[in-house]
Design a protein around this motif. Sequence first.
Motif, PDB file in Angstrom:
ATOM      1  N   ARG A 223       0.798  -1.107   0.295  1.00 26.79           N
ATOM      2  CA  ARG A 223       0.271  -0.194  -0.093  1.00 26.79           C
ATOM      3  C   ARG A 223       0.881   1.520   0.145  1.00 26.79           C
ATOM      4  O   ARG A 223       2.089   1.118   0.408  1.00 26.79           O
ATOM      5  CB  ARG A 223      -0.462  -0.258   1.070  1.00 26.79           C
ATOM      6  CG  ARG A 223      -0.236   0.359   2.442  1.00 26.79           C
ATOM      7  CD  ARG A 223      -1.131   0.407   3.681  1.00 26.79           C
ATOM      8  NE  ARG A 223      -0.280   0.720   4.572  1.00 26.79           N
ATOM      9  CZ  ARG A 223       0.437   1.631   5.448  1.00 26.79           C
ATOM     10  NH1 ARG A 223       0.964   2.476   4.513  1.00 26.79           N
ATOM     11  NH2 ARG A 223       0.761   1.047   6.699  1.00 26.79           N
ATOM     12  N   PRO A 224       0.141   2.577  -0.022  1.00 26.18           N
ATOM     13  CA  PRO A 224       0.999   3.312  -0.046  1.00 26.18           C
ATOM     14  C   PRO A 224       1.795   3.462   1.080  1.00 26.18           C
ATOM     15  O   PRO A 224       0.546   3.578   1.793  1.00 26.18           O
ATOM     16  CB  PRO A 224      -0.185   4.536  -0.521  1.00 26.18           C
ATOM     17  CG  PRO A 224      -0.515   4.181  -1.205  1.00 26.18           C
ATOM     18  CD  PRO A 224      -1.002   3.212  -0.993  1.00 26.18           C
ATOM     19  N   GLY A 225       3.214   4.417   1.592  1.00 24.31           N
ATOM     20  CA  GLY A 225       3.680   4.141   3.165  1.00 24.31           C
ATOM     21  C   GLY A 225       3.806   2.521   2.987  1.00 24.31           C
ATOM     22  O   GLY A 225       4.281   2.506   4.453  1.00 24.31           O
ATOM     23  N   GLY A 226       3.194   1.676   2.745  1.00 24.37           N
ATOM     24  CA  GLY A 226       3.783   0.413   3.283  1.00 24.37           C
ATOM     25  C   GLY A 226       5.319   0.383   2.351  1.00 24.37           C
ATOM     26  O   GLY A 226       5.759   1.218   2.639  1.00 24.37           O
ATOM     27  N   GLN A 227       5.501  -1.067   3.217  1.00 23.89           N
ATOM     28  CA  GLN A 227       7.080  -1.045   3.214  1.00 23.89           C
ATOM     29  C   GLN A 227       7.616  -2.735   2.349  1.00 23.89           C
ATOM     30  O   GLN A 227       6.825  -3.642   2.852  1.00 23.89           O
ATOM     31  CB  GLN A 227       7.701  -1.188   4.551  1.00 23.89           C
ATOM     32  CG  GLN A 227       9.092  -1.427   4.463  1.00 23.89           C
ATOM     33  CD  GLN A 227      10.178  -0.286   4.980  1.00 23.89           C
ATOM     34  OE1 GLN A 227       9.394   0.588   4.446  1.00 23.89           O
ATOM     35  NE2 GLN A 227      11.316  -0.656   5.756  1.00 23.89           N
TER      36      GLN A 227
ATOM     37  N   SER B 219       4.491   6.234  -4.703  1.00 16.92           N
ATOM     38  CA  SER B 219       4.148   5.307  -3.558  1.00 16.92           C
ATOM     39  C   SER B 219       4.147   5.554  -1.779  1.00 16.92           C
ATOM     40  O   SER B 219       3.417   5.284  -1.483  1.00 16.92           O
ATOM     41  CB  SER B 219       3.733   4.274  -3.785  1.00 16.92           C
ATOM     42  OG  SER B 219       5.041   3.722  -4.140  1.00 16.92           O
ATOM     43  N   ASN B 220       5.749   6.599  -2.181  1.00 16.34           N
ATOM     44  CA  ASN B 220       6.088   5.986  -0.178  1.00 16.34           C
ATOM     45  C   ASN B 220       6.486   4.645   0.352  1.00 16.34           C
ATOM     46  O   ASN B 220       6.225   4.963   1.229  1.00 16.34           O
ATOM     47  CB  ASN B 220       5.029   7.072   1.028  1.00 16.34           C
ATOM     48  CG  ASN B 220       6.013   8.360   0.307  1.00 16.34           C
ATOM     49  OD1 ASN B 220       7.245   8.590   1.389  1.00 16.34           O
ATOM     50  ND2 ASN B 220       5.422   9.212  -0.001  1.00 16.34           N
ATOM     51  N   VAL B 221       6.457   3.991  -0.519  1.00 16.32           N
ATOM     52  CA  VAL B 221       6.554   2.699  -0.423  1.00 16.32           C
ATOM     53  C   VAL B 221       8.696   2.470  -0.324  1.00 16.32           C
ATOM     54  O   VAL B 221       8.774   2.958  -1.065  1.00 16.32           O
ATOM     55  CB  VAL B 221       5.915   1.123  -1.258  1.00 16.32           C
ATOM     56  CG1 VAL B 221       7.036   0.041  -1.096  1.00 16.32           C
ATOM     57  CG2 VAL B 221       5.234   1.199  -1.908  1.00 16.32           C
ATOM     58  N   GLY B 222       8.837   1.556   1.188  1.00 18.33           N
ATOM     59  CA  GLY B 222      10.040   1.725   2.022  1.00 18.33           C
ATOM     60  C   GLY B 222      10.473   0.962   1.428  1.00 18.33           C
ATOM     61  O   GLY B 222       9.315  -0.090   0.461  1.00 18.33           O
ATOM     62  N   VAL B 223      11.839   0.644   0.644  1.00 15.00           N
ATOM     63  CA  VAL B 223      12.163  -1.268   0.436  1.00 15.00           C
ATOM     64  C   VAL B 223      13.390  -0.695   1.960  1.00 15.00           C
ATOM     65  O   VAL B 223      14.585   0.050   1.534  1.00 15.00           O
ATOM     66  CB  VAL B 223      12.835  -0.991  -0.850  1.00 15.00           C
ATOM     67  CG1 VAL B 223      13.660  -2.137  -1.125  1.00 15.00           C
ATOM     68  CG2 VAL B 223      12.064  -0.534  -1.902  1.00 15.00           C
TER      69      VAL B 223
END
Lengths: 349, 349
Positions: A263-267, A288-292
């Motif tokens: 999700r947006p902000g998910g990781q 999306s601000n998805v972190g990795v």
Amino acid sequence: MFVTTIYGKNDVRYEEAPDPQLSTGTDAIVKVVASCVCGSDLWRYRGVQPVKEPTRIGHEFVGIVESIGDRVGKIKVGDFVIASFYDCDMTCINCRNGFSTSCLERGAWGARDHFGAFADGGQGEYVRVPHADGTLVATPEQPSEELIPQLLTLADVFGTGHHAAISAGVTQGSNVVVVGDGAVGLSGVLAASRLGAARIVLMSRHADRQNLGRDFGATDIVAERGDDGIAAVTALFDGIGADAVLECVGTKESMDQALRSARPGGQVGFVGVPAGGAELPISQLFRSNVGVRGGVAPVRNYIDELLPEVWNGSLTPGRVFDLTLPLSEVAEAYAAMDERRAIKVLLQP
Amino acid sequence: MFVTTIYGKNDVRYEEAPDPQLSTGTDAIVKVVASCVCGSDLWRYRGVQPVKEPTRIGHEFVGIVESIGDRVGKIKVGDFVIASFYDCDMTCINCRNGFSTSCLERGAWGARDHFGAFADGGQGEYVRVPHADGTLVATPEQPSEELIPQLLTLADVFGTGHHAAISAGVTQGSNVVVVGDGAVGLSGVLAASRLGAARIVLMSRHADRQNLGRDFGATDIVAERGDDGIAAVTALFDGIGADAVLECVGTKESMDQALRSARPGGQVGFVGVPAGGAELPISQLFRSNVGVRGGVAPVRNYIDELLPEVWNGSLTPGRVFDLTLPLSEVAEAYAAMDERRAIKVLLQP
């Protein structure tokens, strides 16, 4: 002693090699009780990574300490020990920061250690272990037969699944997707469940792996891949995707699946060794601000936390082993994993 | 009314446009008190991003509510309000998750909103604000003159610096590096300091920016870039790098600088809009366990937390404005920022 050597694509041999000798004062000789084949070993077996010269192989083992160098203090002769899949001193700043995989004196099995001496591969009868006090963890006492496969998973596969879950930020109540139904992905399911995930979707197309995944805590199975897989996952999670996604494969396709399942902000927590050419799409992450986060798992740092629950039987990560062979049949072990006839093969010297 | 329109490279005009009209019932008309130019506005000004047709520009403003739609409940006529740099409803699941930048009804300034009506650019005399109750935050009372620039930073730049720090995982005692000495990087220094960082290295080659960085909490300045910059940074941090790195530029070079300034297991928080072609090197991340997280900053979600400290004067993020011009001189404002004669320019309609 007998050991395993990889000569090239589809060419793994059980052969004789010199017995290891103590050499640095901080090392130990371990008589291997159980070893196994890792998905990452298959990369050379399949020819994805070239084998330049015959190389000793295997990096997961448990065993009994036969002898120790004169500066080994914690580990004792006769101890049953778990080795991590790399050697480390556990005293340097990176080890203390929780990232022993970046130990300043790190070494690898089947290669020269930090001091120039040889550390044997794990798929053999004996292994010289550098930094014995750092690399090895002794169990409270001698384990039962049934515990041995469970303990062996702490050398790599369960710790790696745990690292995927930690890196993805799984916590109490998380919605989780696991990409990859190999031994690491299944371990990731178990780790996410242990960390309190509310819902765990395992992406899998194989009935036996789906079943083990369910036993490990998966609440949903998605068999589709690509766009269909992402549509199925987002439909399960409010149309937006999961809080935490565990990427346990390492291909461009699997990473794409993982990124688009968050999700947006998910990781995304990733532990699949990256298979050439896949870079991360920064604009997609930006929007999306998805972190990795993730990488080679610092399993040594996790053993203290995970061992008690394995030792008392409340966790059974050793169920990923669905085939046991004598070490002399190591070639068949590789073939069985390569052909997906086995999830993970345990080897007994 | 008068507004700002970008026509193409180096061509920003102050010109007349129709007054905005309420149209959706949930919108408001705001009389702009202060606006400003963003580093990201320069991308079109410099021709890095093409301008296909004349476009209303500006996305940071504060002002006074002139009129409201009949379904606006929280915002009242006469309120002094801070707008976030995008419009959002603050009720959808992404807004509730803290990522209002992924609002399911998100819109942008100077473009059609979610409902097809036009939302004016922020560099103008009046703006029609969709989702007034979501997008706008009213201050406790009318602010003093001196507070206005401070409040304006909550529309974007300070919230974006805060997002970099949050995304990099800055916490009490962190060792921090900030890549970028523009208004966002300087805001990142202030945000990291506020979050309790123990040591903050600002990478900067400009004396005025170094000075403001020090005032904002930087403990060290590194003027070198590339390999020399990385060597200087790692030397400051035990030879291994920083816990948290704020990437506040968006180029391939700055991201490389950021990734290599982080220690194993560290984290890069990135908010620089990615400038074409820079993908993240997954194998490098894998080996080092350096995480990457960030993106377009959900500043609306941060205003509630940051406003009290700005309002009571304990934080002065508005010091990034080092030039104030009347809106009629907006072309000079762009030129001053483009030529680095100003860090950030405040515009008064």
